[in-house]
Structures are given as structure tokens and as C-alpha cells.
Design a protein around this motif. Structure first.
Motif, mmCIF file in Angstrom:
data_model
loop_
_atom_site.group_PDB
_atom_site.id
_atom_site.type_symbol
_atom_site.label_atom_id
_atom_site.label_comp_id
_atom_site.label_asym_id
_atom_site.label_seq_id
_atom_site.Cartn_x
_atom_site.Cartn_y
_atom_site.Cartn_z
ATOM 1 N N UNK A 708 0.792 -1.074 -0.033
ATOM 2 C CA UNK A 708 -0.109 -0.089 0.087
ATOM 3 C C UNK A 708 1.005 1.210 0.037
ATOM 4 N N UNK A 709 0.663 2.278 -0.939
ATOM 5 C CA UNK A 709 0.857 3.651 -0.941
ATOM 6 C C UNK A 709 2.524 3.491 -1.011
ATOM 7 N N UNK A 710 3.204 2.599 -1.727
ATOM 8 C CA UNK A 710 4.486 2.816 -2.069
ATOM 9 C C UNK A 710 5.197 1.943 -0.763
ATOM 10 N N UNK A 711 4.876 1.478 0.292
ATOM 11 C CA UNK A 711 5.478 0.864 1.067
ATOM 12 C C UNK A 711 5.888 -0.626 0.697
ATOM 13 N N UNK A 712 6.548 -1.283 1.579
ATOM 14 C CA UNK A 712 7.087 -2.796 1.461
ATOM 15 C C UNK A 712 8.446 -2.721 1.729
ATOM 16 N N UNK A 713 8.924 -3.715 0.938
ATOM 17 C CA UNK A 713 10.372 -4.344 1.072
ATOM 18 C C UNK A 713 11.292 -3.782 0.145
ATOM 19 N N UNK A 714 12.259 -3.117 0.518
ATOM 20 C CA UNK A 714 13.289 -2.733 -0.399
ATOM 21 C C UNK A 714 14.621 -3.216 0.218
ATOM 22 N N UNK A 727 34.497 2.682 -17.321
ATOM 23 C CA UNK A 727 34.988 1.261 -16.882
ATOM 24 C C UNK A 727 36.383 1.596 -16.292
ATOM 25 N N UNK A 728 36.908 2.839 -15.754
ATOM 26 C CA UNK A 728 37.949 3.036 -15.251
ATOM 27 C C UNK A 728 37.629 3.391 -13.804
ATOM 28 N N UNK A 729 37.739 2.375 -12.935
ATOM 29 C CA UNK A 729 37.508 2.823 -11.540
ATOM 30 C C UNK A 729 38.869 2.923 -10.521
ATOM 31 N N UNK A 730 38.929 3.767 -9.696
ATOM 32 C CA UNK A 730 39.848 3.821 -8.930
ATOM 33 C C UNK A 730 39.477 3.986 -7.430
ATOM 34 N N UNK A 731 40.046 4.478 -6.573
ATOM 35 C CA UNK A 731 39.679 4.416 -4.932
ATOM 36 C C UNK A 731 38.229 4.507 -4.920
ATOM 37 N N UNK A 732 37.729 3.814 -3.901
ATOM 38 C CA UNK A 732 36.209 3.703 -3.543
ATOM 39 C C UNK A 732 35.989 4.957 -2.819
ATOM 40 N N UNK A 733 34.642 5.374 -2.762
ATOM 41 C CA UNK A 733 34.287 6.533 -1.763
ATOM 42 C C UNK A 733 33.507 6.304 -0.700
ATOM 43 N N UNK A 734 32.233 5.545 -1.342
ATOM 44 C CA UNK A 734 31.234 4.922 -0.359
ATOM 45 C C UNK A 734 30.864 3.679 -0.872
ATOM 46 N N UNK A 735 30.011 2.927 0.054
ATOM 47 C CA UNK A 735 29.442 1.825 -0.292
ATOM 48 C C UNK A 735 28.621 1.372 0.809
ATOM 49 N N UNK A 736 27.417 0.834 0.257
ATOM 50 C CA UNK A 736 26.285 0.368 1.435
ATOM 51 C C UNK A 736 25.423 -0.460 0.864
ATOM 52 N N UNK A 737 24.868 -1.287 1.753
ATOM 53 C CA UNK A 737 23.924 -2.331 1.609
ATOM 54 C C UNK A 737 22.664 -2.080 2.484
ATOM 55 N N UNK A 738 21.528 -1.940 2.138
ATOM 56 C CA UNK A 738 20.505 -1.441 3.243
ATOM 57 C C UNK A 738 19.153 -2.359 2.764
ATOM 58 N N UNK A 739 18.607 -3.135 3.879
ATOM 59 C CA UNK A 739 17.310 -3.840 3.418
ATOM 60 C C UNK A 739 16.458 -2.949 4.649
ATOM 61 N N UNK A 740 15.253 -2.596 3.939
ATOM 62 C CA UNK A 740 14.263 -1.754 4.776
ATOM 63 C C UNK A 740 12.810 -2.487 4.606
ATOM 64 N N UNK A 741 12.185 -2.315 5.652
ATOM 65 C CA UNK A 741 10.757 -3.036 5.546
ATOM 66 C C UNK A 741 9.855 -1.905 6.179
ATOM 67 N N UNK A 742 9.070 -1.550 5.526
ATOM 68 C CA UNK A 742 7.808 -0.725 5.815
ATOM 69 C C UNK A 742 6.415 -1.524 5.752
#
Length: 749
Positions: A708-714, A727-742
Motif C-alpha cells: 500500500x502507498x509505496x510501502x513494502x520491502x526494499x 570502466x576505469x575505477x579508482x579508489x572507492x568513496x562510499x559503499x552501502x547495502x541496506x534492507x528496509x521494510x515498511x
């Protein structure tokens, strides 16, 4: 000639042409039907229909069909070419709308993408406008396509935001800002089906999703729209002239017999979040996240709603699209966070994208674009008598070395008047909660005067205040618009004082300036040419001047050959004559700095857009010519591909080769997007971008299982890297993995 005199010389002929155009008879007036207000009735039923898209329930049988749809496009005033019937019933708890959208060529039905709030212009669709206060200016929109998507929005002031288009933006982004809130997500249900006779849509819209006045039996404004994409045809139940859209609430018919319940809405929407993230600049190692929070919605009255939020989180929101900036001013990025988007139109004041008196992206986002934790707050919005009111209070946490703990307060009151007119006031405050002497306030008065359908006058005035008062902290604007089927003309002036500082707003340039704008667009139809929709030659001037009269920037845009095709495509060359006045050196690139001085140059542009509903479509923009004291060549191209309703992909490439007396540089940007929709509520999306201006490569991948209304599992994965290429990557700046349930609980329908 003095620079200011030159601006007035350029702008006054355009205003004169605008006035002359107003005196000529609009050709569309002779073919459009005389406007009358049709009426429909919601039939009361005991047993409501089941929402399955089949429309076979007994509840539909005795309801009177709504017919008589009239084209806005492609042949204004002509009857809809395919049989269209709509029935409306209610059980006292919700409004049910059933649409029989017959089609003599069912194989030609364009189902479109399955994404919520997707681009419905690329598909067949059926939509509903409900003016629940019957004030003929505001309303709710509910739309679906044969793919069964949920497309909903709020309309404020008939969708007229009066925004200014900024460099690098499509035309549509500016005009509706402040008046059309597509990101509002209500609680409602829709189902569709397709067979050899056409396609069918069945809606259930709970009364608790809507806001309305008091009284158990009401009359609302109503309009219905059907689009047949392969014919580029759009037809309305209550006729809308071609210069307007479904948002033209004053043109809606009426819906009688609406029996609303007396109970009030209340919902609780908690969330739980877990994940791991690392900012490589400040974190020695990855850190875990585990949070809970949520929102509460309570209907204080049927027309007044209180929203409370605690530990507000927006992890599921898609990241901003990167953009190339060749100007010396900040870019505008729209708000995407759901809590701030609901009822956002109530708080809109000023000129969108130029002088926004209140801009929610100033809350919870620092000057570097990084999130600042939001402790919580509340919002009260709705109607009190004849007044539209809005109050917002938000608290953010302290972020060491960046921002102190803050409290943000906004109060908005507006009164709708007759003939598309209104008047309102707004007050905005930012205040540090742990110290004194750190605050900023803005006060504003604004309004609109509507003169019949064609003329609109928008105006506002504002002043800012802070502990260090300035001598010129005021700003004001006036805009005159003229809109008919054949003409789209505008004249505008904005003045911003040198000390005007809306810290919780958006100001596209500081230091004080005057802005003049005048434009004329002629829209000429060719009914005898099936492939051609209209020829739209236009010319406009925009100029910025310092308060001392110094000519900071000017642009004459001349496009006498732009053509819009019947299939939705568009093409045409243009000429742009530009002036830039630099009062201080401008570091346009890390190795190139333009000196103080005046620069005048001319460039040629070319736009080409193919049929956007086709399985493969192209959007091309090319620019070549002068640029400051040198030359620029480049542009952008977007290639989009779609397979049925499930898979959509796009590749956008921007490239600018700039050669100046002080040095040369190249700006390039690559963005690729892919989305797969298992159903309209189960989807995977990914956006990968590289910008050599920012020297970053970013990826955002999201899985959503919505309810409902855009809620759920993300499930959301983000990564950012320093990069020298896609395709030419250098030093990482930020990284995250998030699981959210509403999940939403309570009485919402």
C-alpha cells in the motif's frame, strides 16, 4: 547603447507582440465545442464490486454509464474515436470507478511500463480527477494503463507553478513545479484486463485516502480522460481545450451523490532497517546500521491531517541523476523523499527553480549533498474553513564539523478566490537548537489573479532576516501569462536584493539582481497533414542585471522551425544569442579560468525526439558554436529500449568539447538505467553513472516489493568510486547495502 536599455529594447517588442496576439481571434475558438459542465452521479450500492479488472460484478449493472468523451488531441472538439463508457458507484467507504475502454484494434493497445508513477504519455491510459473540495483549483489524480500501474498525484492551483527552466532541463520540468505533485502516493487499488474487445480498468479509491469538506453527502468536481496512444488521441468527459490538460480543474464536471463516512483516517507506518555501510573518507572500516522509526497519520478533521515522523529515513529513494554544469551557478535537483513530497504544493511559494522561498532539500541534506540525520517532526496540512493551511516542524541532529542541531519551522496560509485566483502568506525559519544567534527567517506574501481562461498574473514579495541584518533583504516578482490554443506568451520580472538570503529556500544566484523575461510562442495546426501535429515557432529573451545595472547574463532564443509530430516526436533547429558578464574570474574547469569581462557569442542547436512509445526511441540534443571567447560542440543523446511491459533500458550520453583562449577541456557524462518489473509492485532497478566533471562513478541498485502507498520491502545497494572513465575505477568513496521494510497499519481504507 547602455546594457539595461538594450534589454528593455529587446523585451518590449516581445511584450507588444504578446498583447497583439491576445487581440487576435484564436482559431481554436471556432472549432472547440461550447463549454458546459456535465454531471454524473455515484450510485450507492450495498455490495461493492471486487477489484479484479473484469467488470462483471452486479454492482456495475444498474449504474448509469458516463459517455460523451470529446477529444483534446489530436482533433480538438471531435468525439472520441473508440467507444468509452465509465460507471461510478460507492458503498459509503470508497469510490469505485469502472472504465470500459473498447478498441476496434486491440493489437494496437500500448500497455506501457509497469512502474508506479511511470511516464503514461508513452502508453494508453485512463485517468480520474477528483476535486474533493469543489474549489475548481485543486484535486487528486488517479490513473492507470493497460499494464495496471498506479499513477497518482496531487494538483494545486491547476498545476500552474510558473517555474523558470534552467540549463540542461527538459521544458516540462520547469512549468509544473509547485503545482503538480506526482510523487504523492495514496492508498488505493486498481486492476486491469485486456481482451478482443479492448481493455478495462477497475478502481477502488477509499474516502480516507482523500481530503474533503464536512458533510455526509457532497458534490465534487470530476473529470475523466482516455488516451489512445497509437492515434496520439486524448479525450475528456468534460471538454478541455488543447492548451490545457487534466489539471485544468476549473473545466471539470461534477460528481453528485458522494456519501462520505464520518470516521477519520489514522495510520501507523513503522519501518525496520538493517545494513552495512562505509564512507571511505571518514570510516576506517564498514559499520553496521540497525534502526527503527516511522510515521503516524491522523485525520484531525475530514479536511485536516496531522503527520508525525520519528527517525526519518529515506534509504529506499533513488539517487539523483548526475548532470554537467557549464555555468557558474548551482544546479537545481528536485526533492524525491516521500515525507516531504506529500502535500508539497501547499508550501510552494516564490518562483520555482529561481527563488523558492521554501525548499525541502535544505532539510536533512548538507551543502555537500550528504544526508544529515532527521530526529523527527510533524506536519499539519489541509483546510480550515475557506483557508488552506500548512505547518511543518522538523528537527535534525548535530553533524560534527558540518552542521549544528537544527529546528526548521514553516507556516503557510492561503485563501482560494474566485476565477482561478488566490492569496497567501508564508513564514520560514531555521534555528540552531543548542545555541543562540544562529537563525534565519523568511516572510512572504503571494497571489494569483486569473482573468478568464487565457490570462494569469502571478506575483509575490518576500523579505529575509538574520542576526546580521542587511540593507537590501527584500525580493519580489510579477509574471503575466497568456495561454490559448494558438498562443503561449509570457512576460516576467524578478528583483532579488543583495542581502536577500532564504537559507531554507533555493536561490539560483546571489548578490542581488533583476531578471527580465519575455517570450512568444505560436502553435499552428495542420489538420490536412496526418503526420504533423503542430508547428510551434517561438522566441524569447531572458536577461539578468546587477542592481547597479551591470549586464550579468542575457539570452535570445530563436526557434522558428520546431515541429511536433502526430506520434509524439519533435524536431527543429534553433539559434541562441548569448551574453555573459563576468565581474570576477570564473574557474569553468580545474585548468581553465575565464578572466573578468564581457562575452558575446552565438550558437546553433538541434533537437530530435522520436516516438517515445515505440519499443526503441531516441532523444537527441546537439549544440555547436560560440562559447565565451571560444567554441563549444557537443550535446546529449538518450537511447531507450522497451520489451513489452516488463523490461526497460536507457543509455544517456552527454559530451561537450570546449575550446577557449585560456585552455581546452571535455565534459562527458554516461548514465545507463535498466529496470525489470515482475508485476507493477515487484521490480528491480539499477542506475549506473559516470561524470568526468565530478570524476566519480556511482551505482544504485534497488529491489522493491511494494504494498500500500509505496510501502513494502526494499533492498538497496549503493557504491561510489573515484573514476577516470565509465570502466576505469579508482579508489572507492562510499559503499552501502541496506534492507528496509515498511508496513502500514490502521484505518486507511
Amino acid at each position: 547603447m547602455h546594457t539595461r536599455s538594450l534589454a528593455l529594447t529587446l523585451s518590449f517588442p516581445l511584450i507588444a507582440v504578446s498583447g497583439l496576439a491576445a487581440t487576435r481571434q484564436d482559431p481554436a475558438d471556432s472549432v472547440a465545442p461550447t463549454h458546459s459542465t456535465p454531471a454524473a452521479r455515484a450510485r450507492a450500492v450495498i455490495t461493492p464490486p471486487v477489484i479484479d479488472g473484469r467488470l462483471t460484478d452486479p454492482a456495475w449493472l444498474e449504474a448509469t454509464p458516463v459517455t460523451g468523451f470529446v477529444q483534446r488531441e489530436l482533433h480538438e472538439g471531435a468525439p472520441v474515436t473508440e467507444r468509452t463508457e465509465v460507471r461510478i458507484v460507492t458503498d459509503g467507504q470508497a469510490l469505485y470507478v469502472g472504465a470500459w475502454l473498447y478498441d476496434s484494434d486491440p493489437a494496437g493497445i500500448v500497455a506501457g511500463e509497469q512502474v508506479r508513477d511511470g511516464d503514461i504519455a508513452k502508453s494508453d491510459y485512463f485517468g480520474i480527477l477528483l476535486d474533493t473540495y469543489h474549489d475548481r483549483q485543486n484535486g487528486f489524480v488517479f490513473t492507470t494503463t493497460p499494464a495496471g500501474i498506479e499513477y497518482d498525484a496531487q494538483v494545486v492551483n491547476e498545476g500552474e507553478g510558473g517555474g523558470i527552466q534552467l540549463p540542461g532541463q527538459p521544458r516540462a520540468m520547469a512549468g509544473s513545479l509547485g503545482g503538480f505533485n506526482l510523487n504523492w502516493d495514496g492508498t488505493w487499488t486498481v486492476a486491469t484486463s485486456v481482451d478482443s474487445g479492448g481493455w478495462y480498468a477497475e478502481f477502488r479509491i477509499p474516502f480516507t485516502t482523500l481530503r474533503h469538506g464536512a458533510g455526509e453527502r457532497q458534490t465534487w468536481g470530476l473529470n475523466l480522460v482516455r488516451s489512445i496512444r497509437r492515434k496520439n488521441e486524448e479525450a475528456f468527459w468534460s471538454f478541455i481545450p488543447r492548451q490545457f490538460s487534466l489539471m485544468k480543474v476549473s473545466r471539470a464536471g461534477t460528481l453528485e451523490g458522494v456519501q462520505v463516512p464520518s470516521r477519520r483516517v489514522w495510520t501507523v507506518t513503522p519501518y525496520a532497517l538493517t545494513g552495512v555501510e562505509r564512507n571511505y573518507t571518514i570510516d576506517a572500516e564498514a559499520r553496521r546500521r540497525g534502526e527503527i522509526g516511522g510515521e503516524v497519520k491522523y485525520g484531525v478533521t475530514p479536511s485536516l491531517t496531522l503527520d508525525l515522523t520519528y527517525n526519518t529515513d529515506f534509504a529506499q529513494v533513488e539517487v539523483d541523476e548526475q548532470r554537467t554544469n557549464l555555468t557558474r551557478f548551482p544546479l537545481f535537483f528536485p526533492e524525491k523523499r516521500p515525507f516531504f513530497l506529500e502535500n508539497a504544493g501547499i508550501f510552494s511559494a516564490g518562483t520555482p527553480q529561481a527563488v523558492d522561498l521554501f525548499f525541502t532539500r535544505r532539510i536533512g541534506i548538507d551543502t555537500f549533498g550528504q544526508p544529515v540525520p532527521i530526529l523527527g517532526g510533524g506536519r499539519l496540512t489541509g483546510r480550515v474553513g475557506d483557508f488552506t493551511v500548512g505547518a511543518l516542524q522538523i528537527f535534525t541532529e548535530r553533524r560534527a564539523g558540518v552542521q549544528a542541531a537544527m529546528a526548521y519551522s514553516v507556516l503557510r496560509v492561503a485563501r482560494q478566490l474566485a476565477a482561478r485566483s488566490r492569496i497567501g502568506v508564508i513564514a520560514v525559519q531555521r534555528m540552531a537548537t543548542a545555541q543562540t544567534g544562529d537563525w534565519n527567517r523568511v516572510y512572504g506574501l503571494d497571489g494569483r489573479i486569473g482573468i478568464r481562461d487565457a490570462w494569469t498574473i502571478d506575483w509575490w514579495g518576500a523579505a529575509s532576516a538574520s542576526p546580521s541584518p542587511g540593507g537590501n533583504a527584500a525580493a519580489y516578482s510579477a509574471r503575466l501569462g497568456y495561454e490559448t490554443g494558438a498562443w503561449s506568451n509570457v512576460a516576467r520580472i524578478i528583483q532579488v536584493g543583495s542581502d536577500f538570503n532564504p537559507e531554507v529556500g533555493f536561490l539560483n544566484r546571489g548578490g542581488g539582481y533583476r531578471y527580465y523575461e519575455a517570450g512568444v510562442m505560436w502553435k499552428q495546426r495542420f489538420p490536412s497533414i496526418p503526420l504533423l501535429k503542430q508547428w510551434i515557432p517561438h522566441v524569447n529573451y531572458r536577461g539578468y542585471y546587477g542592481l547597479n545595472g551591470y549586464w550579468q547574463e542575457g539570452r535570445i532564443h530563436l526557434d522558428l522551425t520546431e515541429v511536433e509530430l502526430a506520434n509524439g516526436g519533435r524536431f527543429g533547429p534553433e539559434v541562441n544569442v548569448e551574453h555573459q558578464g563576468l565581474q570576477q574570474p570564473f574557474a569553468i574547469a580545474s585548468t581553465v579560468t575565464l578572466p573578468v569581462g564581457s562575452y558575446d557569442y552565438t550558437s546553433l542547436g538541434w533537437d530530435l525526439t522520436t516516438n517515445p512509445s515505440a519499443p526503441l526511441s531516441l532523444d537527441l540534443r546537439a549544440d555547436v558554436g560560440g562559447f565565451y571567447n571560444g567554441r563549444r560542440r557537443g550535446g546529449s543523446v538518450t537511447l531507450a529500449a522497451r520489451h513489452a511491459s516488463s523490461l526497460t533500458t536507457s543509455l544517456r550520453v552527454e559530451y561537450n568539447d570546449v575550446r577557449l583562449d585560456q585552455g581546452n577541456f571535455v565534459r562527458s557524462l554516461i548514465a545507463t538505467r535498466i529496470a525489470y518489473f515482475f508485476t507493477p509492485r515487484v521490480l528491480c532497478q539499477a542506475l549506473v553513472q559516470y561524470s568526468n566533471q565530478a570524476q566519480t562513478w556511482t551505482a544504485n541498485a534497488r529491489f522493491g516489493w511494494l504494498s500500500t502507498a509505496g510501502n513494502g520491502l526494499f533492498i538497496v545497494y549503493n557504491e561510489g568510486r573515484e573514476a577516470d572513465g565509465f570502466f576505469q575505477w579508482n579508489r572507492p568513496q562510499a559503499r552501502s547495502l541496506i534492507v528496509k521494510y515498511t508496513r502500514q497499519f490502521g484505518r486507511s481504507g
